[in-house]
Design a protein around this motif. Structure first.
Motif, PDB file in Angstrom:
ATOM      1  N   GLU A   1      -6.870   7.239  -0.415  1.00  0.00           N
ATOM      2  CA  GLU A   1      -5.684   7.859   0.158  1.00  0.00           C
ATOM      3  C   GLU A   1      -4.456   6.985  -0.035  1.00  0.00           C
ATOM      4  O   GLU A   1      -3.354   7.468  -0.226  1.00  0.00           O
ATOM      5  CB  GLU A   1      -5.900   8.136   1.657  1.00  0.00           C
ATOM      6  CG  GLU A   1      -6.696   9.409   1.937  1.00  0.00           C
ATOM      7  CD  GLU A   1      -6.075  10.652   1.335  1.00  0.00           C
ATOM      8  OE1 GLU A   1      -4.933  10.990   1.713  1.00  0.00           O
ATOM      9  OE2 GLU A   1      -6.695  11.283   0.432  1.00  0.00           O
ATOM     10  N   THR A   2      -4.658   5.668   0.072  1.00  0.00           N
ATOM     11  CA  THR A   2      -3.575   4.743  -0.252  1.00  0.00           C
ATOM     12  C   THR A   2      -4.098   3.744  -1.262  1.00  0.00           C
ATOM     13  O   THR A   2      -5.296   3.425  -1.263  1.00  0.00           O
ATOM     14  CB  THR A   2      -3.065   3.971   0.980  1.00  0.00           C
ATOM     15  OG1 THR A   2      -4.138   3.189   1.497  1.00  0.00           O
ATOM     16  CG2 THR A   2      -2.518   4.912   2.042  1.00  0.00           C
TER      17      THR A   2
ATOM     18  N   PRO B   1       1.657   8.925  -6.107  1.00  0.00           N
ATOM     19  CA  PRO B   1       2.457   7.935  -5.375  1.00  0.00           C
ATOM     20  C   PRO B   1       3.860   7.767  -5.954  1.00  0.00           C
ATOM     21  O   PRO B   1       4.835   7.675  -5.209  1.00  0.00           O
ATOM     22  CB  PRO B   1       1.643   6.651  -5.502  1.00  0.00           C
ATOM     23  CG  PRO B   1       0.630   6.882  -6.542  1.00  0.00           C
ATOM     24  CD  PRO B   1       0.432   8.338  -6.664  1.00  0.00           C
TER      25      PRO B   1
ATOM     26  N   THR C   1      -2.664   0.102  -3.769  1.00  0.00           N
ATOM     27  CA  THR C   1      -1.605  -0.882  -3.934  1.00  0.00           C
ATOM     28  C   THR C   1      -0.716  -0.410  -5.081  1.00  0.00           C
ATOM     29  O   THR C   1      -1.144   0.357  -5.955  1.00  0.00           O
ATOM     30  CB  THR C   1      -2.149  -2.269  -4.284  1.00  0.00           C
ATOM     31  OG1 THR C   1      -2.880  -2.171  -5.498  1.00  0.00           O
ATOM     32  CG2 THR C   1      -3.036  -2.798  -3.167  1.00  0.00           C
TER      33      THR C   1
ATOM     34  N   GLU D   1       0.858  -1.200   0.000  1.00  0.00           N
ATOM     35  CA  GLU D   1       0.000   0.000   0.000  1.00  0.00           C
ATOM     36  C   GLU D   1       0.885   1.238   0.000  1.00  0.00           C
ATOM     37  O   GLU D   1       1.825   1.352   0.809  1.00  0.00           O
ATOM     38  CB  GLU D   1      -0.880  -0.005   1.259  1.00  0.00           C
ATOM     39  CG  GLU D   1      -1.994  -1.047   1.250  1.00  0.00           C
ATOM     40  CD  GLU D   1      -3.169  -0.644   0.361  1.00  0.00           C
ATOM     41  OE1 GLU D   1      -3.400   0.572   0.179  1.00  0.00           O
ATOM     42  OE2 GLU D   1      -3.837  -1.559  -0.176  1.00  0.00           O
ATOM     43  N   ILE D   2       0.584   2.125  -0.922  1.00  0.00           N
ATOM     44  CA  ILE D   2       1.397   3.355  -0.972  1.00  0.00           C
ATOM     45  C   ILE D   2       0.469   4.560  -0.948  1.00  0.00           C
ATOM     46  O   ILE D   2      -0.702   4.473  -1.347  1.00  0.00           O
ATOM     47  CB  ILE D   2       2.289   3.392  -2.237  1.00  0.00           C
ATOM     48  CG1 ILE D   2       1.467   3.115  -3.493  1.00  0.00           C
ATOM     49  CG2 ILE D   2       3.442   2.408  -2.118  1.00  0.00           C
ATOM     50  CD1 ILE D   2       2.241   3.213  -4.778  1.00  0.00           C
ATOM     51  N   GLU D   3       0.984   5.686  -0.464  1.00  0.00           N
ATOM     52  CA  GLU D   3       0.198   6.912  -0.384  1.00  0.00           C
ATOM     53  C   GLU D   3      -0.162   7.402  -1.775  1.00  0.00           C
ATOM     54  O   GLU D   3       0.677   7.405  -2.670  1.00  0.00           O
ATOM     55  CB  GLU D   3       1.012   8.010   0.312  1.00  0.00           C
ATOM     56  CG  GLU D   3       1.003   7.954   1.814  1.00  0.00           C
ATOM     57  CD  GLU D   3       1.720   9.161   2.393  1.00  0.00           C
ATOM     58  OE1 GLU D   3       1.094  10.233   2.492  1.00  0.00           O
ATOM     59  OE2 GLU D   3       2.935   9.018   2.685  1.00  0.00           O
ATOM     60  N   ALA D   4      -1.414   7.845  -1.940  1.00  0.00           N
ATOM     61  CA  ALA D   4      -1.834   8.341  -3.246  1.00  0.00           C
ATOM     62  C   ALA D   4      -2.776   9.531  -3.080  1.00  0.00           C
ATOM     63  O   ALA D   4      -3.969   9.445  -3.349  1.00  0.00           O
ATOM     64  CB  ALA D   4      -2.516   7.235  -4.046  1.00  0.00           C
TER      65      ALA D   4
END
Lengths: 521, 485
Positions: free
Chosen positions: B266-267, B281, B269, B238-241
Motif C-alpha cells: 500500500e505504501t 504514487p 519508499t 514512504e508514499i502511497e502506492a
C-alpha cells in the motif's frame, strides 16, 4: 592672321598613344583572363584578337595623325577600350552558352565588325575633309533616315525579335536600320535646325513665365513626335522611339535655346506614351514588367514576362561590389546576355566597380563630344556634334536604365559593346564624325585660317559684303539675337571680326548657309 | 548655342549619376535580397560551383565536395551517408538541411568569421574556399547506436554531461543524402518524393525533431526532481502506492501500475517506487503538488526552451493547463507531454553533472580554408534545474534502477550505470505497441556520457520490463563504445 602661335600647340597625339596602349591592354587583358579563368589557357584566337585590336589602334592613330591631327586624343582610346571590353565579355558568353550546350560564336563575328567599324571610321576621317560638307545632304539624310526608321515596319522585310520590330532581314543578313538612321537624322536635324533656328526662336505667347514658341512653328516638333510614337506603337520599341525623340528635342533646344521646347516635347511624349500604354497591351506589358518585375505571376508569364530582366538583376546582384571576375560569373544564364543585357553581364563579372568605370568612360566620351560642340565654330558642327554625343549618352541611359530598372526596358543596344554589327559599325562611324568635328574644334585659329576654314570664310565674307544690306525674306519679325535667315550680316557684333580671320573663338559660322541661299538663284 | 550646350552636358552628367545610382541600388542595396531569391539559379550555381568545406568527424570528412565535370563543378559527397544523415543533412540544389544548412555560411566561406581570409584572397587572387566544421560526434558511439537500432525505428542521442558535446545522434530509418544532393534535379526530386512518402519518415531527425515522443516513465525523473527539490522527500519517504488510482474528476477511469498489479504494498519508499516504476504514487503526488510545480521543473530542464545545436531543436512540451486527471497522466509521461530524445538525455546529464545542464552542441571547431581555427565552442551552462544534492540523490536512485530494478538490461560489469526506463503508450488501443525508452549516464561516480534511447513500438502494452529490455541494451552499447576508448 599672320601671327604664329608663340608656344607649340599640343595636338595630344602623344597622349593618344599612351591611352591607346591602355585601352588595348584593357581589352586584351580581359580577353586573356576570360580564357584563363574558364579554361586555364589563353583563348584559341587570342593572337588574332590582340593583333586586330592593336591593328585598329595603330591604324586609327596614324589616320588621325595624317588627317585630323588636332582631334581630341581621348575619343579613339575611350571607344577602343569599350569595344575591347565588349569583345571580351561577348567571348565569355560564347563560352558560357557553349558549355550550356548551345553553341555560340558571336565573338569572332564581333571582332570582324570591329575591324570593319574602325575601317569605316578611318574612311570617314579620310574622305570627309570638312564636316560642313554634310550639310549639303540635309534633306537626303532626312529621307534616308526616315526610310531606314520605318523599314522594319515593312511587311516581309521587318522581323520581330524579342517583341520589338527593329530588324530587317535580307537573305542571311540582318540589320538594325535605326542605328544608321540615328546618324542620318542627326545630320538632318543639324542641317534643318541651323537653317530654321531663327524662325523657331520667334516668340509666341508667354504662359506662366515660359516663353512659348509660336503655334505655327510646332509643325516639325509634331512631325518628330508622330514618328516617335509611330515607332513606339508599330515597332513596339520604346527605346528607339525615345532615342529618336530625345535626339530631336535635345538638338532643338541647343539650336533655339528655348527650354519651352523641351517641356512641350517631354509633355507630348509622355502623353503619347501614356496613350500607347492604355491602347496597346504590349506597351503596357513593358511598363508592368518595369514596375512589378519581381512579382511571381509577372516573372512566370510565358510571353512578355519579367524573367529576363530579373535574371539580369540576379546577375548584377551576384556581381556585387567587386564582381565575380572575368569568366567567374554566370552571365550566360540571362537571355541575350551579349546584346541587350551586356550591361548586366559586365556588372556580374566586373562588379559595381567595373560597371561604374565603364559608365564613366561613356560619360567622358559624351562630355568630350559636347565639349567639341562648344569649341567648334559653325552652327552645323555644334548641332551635329552635340546631337551625336547626346545620342550616345542617351542610348547608354536608356539601356543601362532599363537593365537596372530605372526606366522601362527597351530594345536598344549598348554602344560599342553589345554584339551586333549594325550598332557597332554605326557607332564607329559616329566616332569618325566626332574625330572630324573635334579636329576643327581644337584646331588653332592661325593654322585653321590657312586651311579649309580660311578659304571658306573668305568666300563667305566676300559674298556677305556683296549682299550688303540685304534683307531677310522674312522681313517682318526679327529674331531676338540674330537677323533673319539670310541676314547674318546684321549681326555685326559677331560677324565683323570674321572678315580678317576666324580667330574669334565663340563664333557661329551660320553664314555659310547664308551663302548658299544667296548663291541659289 | 553654347549656353544650352553647357546645360545639356550637365543633363548628361545627371543622367549618368542616375545610372550609377541605379546600379548601386541593384548591386549593393538590393543584392542580398536578390541573391536570396528562390528563383535565383545563380546562387545555386555559385554555391554548388564552389569547393565547399567539409564536415569532419574525428579527422575524417563525412561530407565533402568533389570536383566533377558538370555545369556546377563540385559534387557534395557523403562518406557514410545514412549513418550521419541526421547530423549532416544534405546539400541539394534547392534545399539544404541539417548541418549543411545550419553551418552554411562557414562551409561556403561567406561567414563573418572568415572575413580576413576573404580579404586575403581579394589580394592574392586565389579562390575563396569554404571553411570546415569539426563535429563533436564520437564515431564509435555513433556506429554503436546505429548498429543497435538496426532494423527498428527510433533514435539515440548521447552527450558528454560535463560539456554538452553531442557524442552520438542517430535516427532510424535514415536516408542516403547522396541521392538528395544529386545534380540531376529529376533524380534528386524522385529521391526526395520517395523519402517524403515513406511511412517510416526517414527524413525526420528523431533525436531533435519529427513528431516528438511521449516520454513514458522516464518523465518520472522530472517528478522525482520536483519532489526532492521541495525538500520534503528523501529516498526513504514512504508514499502511497495503491494498485488502482481513480483519476480525480472522472467516474471510473483507473490509473494502474505497469502490469496492472500492486507495486509492493500500500505504501512504498520513493526509492522503490522509482526502482520498479510505480505509476500510482507519482500520479498522486503530481496531483497533490499541482501541474504548475511539475511544469516549472520540466521547464527548468529545458522544456519549452528554444535550442540550436546549431540545428534547431523542437522544444519539448508539458501541457499548458491540464486538469488534475491530465496532470496525473502527464506525471507518468502520457497525455500531452512530448519530448525529444535530446531533452531526456539532458535530464540525465543534469543529474550526472551535479545539477547543471550544459548547452548541447555539435560543432567543436570551425576552421577557415587555411585550416586555421576560426571558432571553437566553449562549453556553457544551459540550465540549472536541480541542486547538487538533489542530483546526488537522484544519481543513487537511478543507479538503483539499473542495479536492482527495471533498468537491469543496461548493466555493464565493472561500470556503475544510472538510468531510468520508460514505456510510452502511443494510443489507447491495446494493439499498438508502446514506445520503449531508456535514459542513462555512466559511470555513475565519474559521468562521461549521458544517453537517451527511444525505440518506436518496442515495448509491450502494460509491460514496463519489455520496453526496458528493448531500449536499455541500445543505451548500454553506446555507453560501452564511449567508455571503451
Amino acid at each position: 592672321m599672320a601671327t604664329v602661335a608663340p608656344s607649340r600647340i599640343r595636338t595630344g597625339r602623344a597622349a593618344e598613344v599612351w591611352l591607346l596602349l591602355l585601352a588595348v591592354a584593357l581589352g586584351v587583358g580581359g580577353y586573356a583572363l576570360v580564357g584563363l579563368n574558364t579554361g586555364d589557357a589563353l583563348p584559341e584566337d587570342f593572337g588574332r584578337y590582340a593583333l586586330i585590336l592593336a591593328g585598329v589602334a595603330v591604324v586609327l592613330h596614324l589616320v588621325v595623325r595624317w588627317r585630323a591631327r588636332y582631334a581630341d586624343p581621348l575619343l579613339v582610346p575611350l571607344v577602343l577600350a569599350l569595344n575591347g571590353i565588349g569583345l571580351a565579355i561577348i567571348h565569355r558568353i560564347d563560352i558560357g552558352m557553349t558549355a550550356r550546350g548551345i553553341p555560340f560564336a558571336a565573338g569572332p563575328r564581333q571582332l570582324m565588325w570591329t575591324a570593319l567599324g574602325a575601317v569605316l571610321a578611318a574612311a570617314v576621317i579620310i574622305a570627309l575633309r570638312d564636316h560642313r560638307t554634310l550639310r549639303r545632304y540635309t534633306f537626303t539624310a532626312m529621307v534616308a533616315g526616315l526610310v531606314l526608321l520605318v523599314l522594319p515596319m515593312t511587311p516581309g522585310l521587318g522581323v520581330n525579335r524579342n517583341g520589338a520590330q527593329l530588324w530587317i532581314e535580307v537573305g542571311p543578313l540582318s540589320f538594325q536600320p535605326a542605328e544608321i538612321a540615328k546618324i542620318l537624322l542627326a545630320i538632318f536635324f543639324a542641317g534643318y535646325l541651323v537653317t530654321n533656328r531663327d524662325v523657331l526662336t520667334l516668340a509666341g505667347p508667354k504662359i506662366l513665365g515660359l516663353q512659348l514658341p509660336r503655334v505655327r512653328d510646332l509643325g516639325p516638333l509634331l512631325l518628330a513626335w508622330a514618328v516617335a510614337i509611330g515607332v513606339l506603337v508599330v515597332e513596339r520599341d520604346l527605346g528607339t522611339s525615345l532615342l529618336f525623340f530625345g535626339l530631336f528635342v535635345a538638338m532643338l533646344y541647343v539650336a533655339t535655346e528655348r527650354a519651352s521646347w523641351i517641356i512641350i516635347g517631354l509633355l507630348m511624349f509622355a502623353a503619347g506614351a501614356l496613350l500607347a500604354v492604355n491602347l496597346f497591351p504590349h506597351v503596357a506589358d513593358r511598363f508592368d514588367i518595369w514596375l512589378n518585375a519581381l512579382d511571381s505571376d509577372i516573372y512566370n508569364r510565358e510571353f512578355g514576362g519579367s524573367g529576363q530582366l530579373v535574371r539580369g538583376l540576379f546577375g548584377l546582384a551576384l556581381g556585387g561590389l567587386m564582381g565575380a571576375g572575368w569568366g567567374e560569373g554566370f552571365p550566360h544564364l540571362t537571355t541575350h546576355a551579349n546584346s541587350d543585357f551586356i550591361v548586366s553581364a559586365l556588372g556580374e563579372e566586373l562588379g559595381l566597380t567595373g560597371l561604374i568605370a565603364i559608365l564613366l568612360i561613356y560619360l567622358v566620351l559624351a562630355q568630350r563630344g559636347l565639349r567639341m560642340a562648344i569649341g567648334v565654330r559653325d552652327g552645323f558642327g555644334k548641332l551635329l556634334a552635340s546631337g551625336l554625343a547626346f545620342t550616345l549618352a542617351f542610348q547608354c541611359f536608356v539601356v543601362v536604365g532599363g537593365v537596372t530598372r530605372l526606366i522601362p526596358l527597351t530594345g536598344l543596344t549598348m554602344p560599342f559593346m553589345a554584339a551586333g554589327g549594325s550598332s557597332l559599325v554605326a557607332n564607329w562611324i559616329i566616332i569618325g564624325l566626332l574625330v572630324r568635328i573635334s579636329d576643327s574644334s581644337r584646331r588653332p585659329a592661325a593654322e585653321g585660317g590657312g586651311e579649309v576654314v580660311g578659304a571658306e570664310t573668305a568666300r563667305i565674307a566676300l559674298s556677305t559684303q556683296n549682299e550688303g544690306t540685304g534683307k531677310g525674306p522674312d522681313g517682318a519679325a526679327r529674331p531676338r539675337r540674330r537677323g533673319g535667315t539670310s541676314a547674318a550680316v546684321y549681326d555685326t557684333a559677331d560677324d565683323v571680326p570674321r572678315v580678317p580671320a576666324n580667330d574669334a573663338h565663340d563664333q557661329d559660322d551660320d553664314d555659310d548657309q547664308h551663302t548658299e541661299v544667296v548663291e541659289r538663284p | 548655342m553654347n549656353a544650352p550646350l553647357r546645360r545639356l552636358s550637365v543633363l548628361v552628367i545627371l543622367m549618368f549619376v542616375a545610372l550609377m545610382g541605379g546600379a548601386t541600388w541593384v548591386q549593393y542595396f538590393q543584392a542580398s535580397s536578390l541573391n536570396a531569391d528562390s528563383r535565383n539559379v545563380r546562387t545555386l550555381y555559385r554555391d554548388h560551383g564552389q569547393d565547399r568545406g567539409p564536415i569532419v568527424v574525428a579527422g575524417e570528412p563525412v561530407a565533402y565536395s568533389e570536383p566533377v565535370d558538370d555545369p556546377f563543378g563540385f559534387q557534395r559527397v557523403y562518406a557514410d551517408g545514412p549513418l550521419y544523415a541526421p547530423v549532416t543533412g544534405w546539400y541539394g540544389l534547392y534545399q539544404a538541411t541539417g548541418m549543411e544548412r545550419a553551418a552554411h555560411t562557414v562551409l561556403n566561406g561567406t561567414d563573418d568569421s572568415l572575413l580576413l581570409s576573404r580579404v586575403r584572397t581579394l589580394f592574392t587572387g586565389a579562390e575563396q574556399g569554404g571553411g570546415s566544421v569539426e563535429l563533436t560526434i564520437d564515431p564509435a558511439a555513433q556506429q554503436a547506436a546505429w548498429d543497435a537500432l538496426d532494423g527498428r525505428r527510433g533514435a539515440a542521442v548521447a552527450i558528454d554531461p560535463r560539456t554538452g558535446a553531442i557524442l552520438a545522434m542517430v535516427s532510424r530509418p535514415s536516408y542516403d543524402p547522396n541521392a538528395l544532393a544529386a545534380h540531376s534535379s529529376a533524380d534528386a526530386d524522385a529521391a526526395y518524393t520517395g523519402l517524403l512518402e515513406d511511412e517510416g519518415d526517414p527524413l525526420f531527425n528523431r533525436t531533435i525533431g519529427g513528431n516528438l515522443y511521449a516520454p513514458g516513465s522516464t518523465f518520472k525523473l522530472i517528478d522525482l526532481a520536483m519532489l526532492l527539490e521541495t525538500g520534503d522527500y528523501d529516498p526513504e519517504t514512504e508514499i502511497e502506492a495503491p494498485t488502482e488510482y481513480l483519476l480525480p474528476g472522472t467516474q471510473d477511469t483507473m490509473l494502474r501500475n505497469p502490469g496492472g498489479g500492486t507495486c509492493g504494498g500500500e505504501t512504498v519508499t520513493l526509492e522503490y517506487a522509482l526502482q520498479v516504476s510505480c505509476n500510482t504514487p507519482f500520479a498522486m503526488l503530481a496531483v497533490e503538488h499541482g501541474d504548475d510545480a511539475l511544469r516549472e521543473q520540466a521547464e527548468a530542464f529545458g522544456f519549452g526552451e528554444p535550442l540550436d545545436v546549431p540545428m534547431s531543436v523542437t522544444p519539448s512540451r508539458f501541457p499548458a493547463d491540464p486538469d488534475p486527471a491530465q496532470t496525473a497522466m502527464s506525471a507518468i509521461g502520457q497525455f500531452d507531454v512530448r519530448v525529444t530524445p535530446l531533452q531526456m538525455a539532458m535530464v540525465s546529464a543534469a543529474v550526472a553533472n551535479d545539477g547543471d545542464v550544459m548547452r548541447p552542441y555539435l560543432i567543436a571547431t570551425e576552421r577557415g580554408p587555411d585550416l586555421q581555427v576560426t571558432a571553437r565552442t566553449e562549453p556553457e551552462v544551459f540550465a540549472e534545474p536541480i541542486s547538487a544534492s538533489t542530483a546526488a540523490t537522484m544519481r543513487d536512485l537511478m543507479v538503483n534502477v539499473v542495479a536492482n530494478g527495471t533498468g537491469s538490461p543496461a548493466q555493464i560489469s565493472g561500470v556503475q550505470v544510472a538510468g531510468k526506463t520508460g514505456t510510452a503508450e502511443t494510443g489507447s488501443d491495446e494493439d499498438v505497441a508502446p514506445d520503449a525508452w531508456f535514459t542513462a549516464f555512466a559511470p555513475a561516480d565519474d559521468p562521461q556520457i549521458a544517453v537517451a534511447v527511444v525505440v518506436e513500438d518496442g515495448g509491450a502494452y502494460g509491460e514496463e520490463g519489455t520496453g526496458a529490455s528493448v531500449a536499455a541494451p541500445v543505451a548500454r552499447q553506446i555507453i560501452q563504445a564511449v567508455l571503451a576508448e
